[in-house]
Design an enzyme around this catalytic site. Sequence first.
Site, short mmCIF file in Angstrom:
data_model
loop_
_atom_site.label_atom_id
_atom_site.label_comp_id
_atom_site.label_asym_id
_atom_site.label_seq_id
_atom_site.Cartn_x
_atom_site.Cartn_y
_atom_site.Cartn_z
N LEU A 39 0.87 -1.09 0.05
CA LEU A 39 -0.04 -0.14 0.22
C LEU A 39 0.87 1.15 0.10
O LEU A 39 1.75 1.31 0.68
CB LEU A 39 -0.83 0.01 1.13
N ASP A 40 0.52 2.11 -0.80
CA ASP A 40 1.23 3.56 -0.98
C ASP A 40 1.10 3.94 0.43
O ASP A 40 0.07 3.92 1.39
CB ASP A 40 0.53 4.40 -1.99
N PRO A 41 2.12 4.94 0.90
CA PRO A 41 2.06 5.46 2.23
C PRO A 41 0.90 6.48 2.59
O PRO A 41 0.30 6.58 3.67
CB PRO A 41 3.36 6.59 2.18
N ARG A 176 -4.40 4.93 -8.46
CA ARG A 176 -3.96 6.11 -9.07
C ARG A 176 -4.02 6.25 -10.47
O ARG A 176 -4.19 7.44 -10.90
CB ARG A 176 -2.52 6.39 -8.60
#
Length: 294
Positions: A39-41, A176
């Site tokens: 997971l992205d930050p 995204r």
Amino acid sequence: MLSQGFLNLNKPYNWTSHDCVARVRKLLRLKRVGHGGTLDPAATGVLPIALGKATRLLQYLPEEKAYKATIRLGVRTTTDDLQGEIINSQACAELNLAQVKTALSKFQGKIEQIPPSYSAIQVDGKRLYDLARRGEIVEVPVRTVEVFHIEILDWREGDFPELDVAIACGSGTYIRAIARDLGAILETGGTLAALIRTESSGFNLTNSLTLTDLETQLQAEIFQPISPDVPLQHLSSVTLPLTAAQKWCHGQRISQTFDVSGIVRVYDQQTRFLGIGQLQDEVLIPQMVFEAIS
């Protein structure tokens, strides 16, 4: 304390997946800790954490994932989310929900997608985000991903309208990129404003634990990992009699008639989960022995 199995972690905002693994490793005093589905930050939500020998089961977890996302239109950024620098910003108050619905329908099913330049994908052995940070321009390979379902949850009008959506998809899908490409189709620009992963690899947000929850349970000595076979229910199962189970756990192939095929969960007659096997021509081949029996 039992330390073999899974933790359904609710990843906090602004933490990397690696940060979470390091924290869990320290809290549990356990060396072997891994995670499934980075997971992205800036994203929060379900991050499956494997403990002990369960790290070897990560490759067998189901690939389906689900998200709740907020897409902001009228804005383009370097990272395709609000963490990056703004490339272009143009008010689009005239945009309406009907136009958005029509454009969004193009993202269901199998679609071709170019991952964001700032992502963990490797090109020639180097992470894209490392190359992007150095200012190196590389051709990002197109990949085919699958979006099973998109549902519009909310629509907020304005100069920079926002769209809340629920997305169910397969592994490797970048939300995204969907935000970016939706903006491109609408000719307004688009970027991801917020992301929560609600399901991943057989785990869901409802039953997840925060790091604070984990610390509290550990202090109260009530923490129990999720049994290693719980997220593997998408696989068929076979049960072996004692003698065959003992041989299988020692790496021997078992020849007998089974009514299933492919990758399977293996149990003994006491319903103990022994590991993962592969059935080929009615021969059960050990792939990962989780628990040996004597």
